[in-house]
Design a protein around this motif. Sequence first.
Motif, short mmCIF file in Angstrom:
data_model
loop_
_atom_site.label_atom_id
_atom_site.label_comp_id
_atom_site.label_asym_id
_atom_site.label_seq_id
_atom_site.Cartn_x
_atom_site.Cartn_y
_atom_site.Cartn_z
N ASP A 35 47.67 43.14 42.91
CA ASP A 35 46.28 42.88 43.29
C ASP A 35 45.93 41.41 43.04
OD1 ASP A 35 46.02 45.55 43.96
OD2 ASP A 35 44.88 46.08 42.15
N TRP A 36 46.36 40.88 41.90
CA TRP A 36 46.11 39.47 41.58
C TRP A 36 46.78 38.57 42.62
CZ3 TRP A 36 49.18 35.27 40.50
CH2 TRP A 36 48.52 34.14 40.02
N GLU A 37 48.04 38.87 42.93
CA GLU A 37 48.78 38.06 43.90
C GLU A 37 48.06 38.03 45.26
OE1 GLU A 37 52.77 39.57 44.06
OE2 GLU A 37 53.22 38.91 42.02
N ILE A 38 47.58 39.18 45.68
CA ILE A 38 46.86 39.26 46.97
C ILE A 38 45.57 38.46 46.88
CG2 ILE A 38 45.58 40.83 48.48
CD1 ILE A 38 47.81 42.94 47.78
N GLU A 39 44.84 38.63 45.79
CA GLU A 39 43.55 37.96 45.63
C GLU A 39 43.68 36.44 45.64
OE1 GLU A 39 39.52 37.96 45.47
OE2 GLU A 39 40.74 39.76 45.57
N VAL A 40 44.77 35.91 45.05
CA VAL A 40 44.94 34.45 45.00
C VAL A 40 45.71 33.91 46.19
CG1 VAL A 40 44.73 34.39 42.49
CG2 VAL A 40 47.00 34.47 43.54
#
Length: 148
Positions: free
Chosen positions: A117-122
């Motif tokens: 989720d973090w990777e997608i968000e950034v």
Amino acid sequence: MDDEYFQAINDNSPIIAWIHNISLNQQKYMKSKIKNYDFGHNVRYLMFIYDNPNCSQEDLVNMFCQSKGNIAKILKKFEEDGYIKREINPNNRRKYMLNSTEKANKLIPEFRQISKDWEIEVGLTDDEEFKKKLKEIAVKGMKLLDSY
């Protein structure tokens, strides 16, 4: 980027500073999302063990550029808490093989999703060429250190 908080991130910053910033921010994000488990940023070691069955303490030292003592302390806590098990490596009786336990295996998918989720968000992607290039740079850096 007018905000003072972001002034350090500019075109003149060295690339390695950006990479370091990305890594630390991902660790902080993970830590904030899994604070109920008391892993802190050490969750990355548990995820590595899960992803690399029968890895060794030395593998963790090399991958994360941490001291043997620091890794040993973290592994001891993981073992005491029932998240990993150590078995003597039959090919080298002086080394242990590390594996995650069922207790850890139940948590890792949740942790992996938080990380994803973090990777997608950034804006990090699963671009295979990008990942291949990053791995190549990491390996070259490790080899460069070995030559000293």
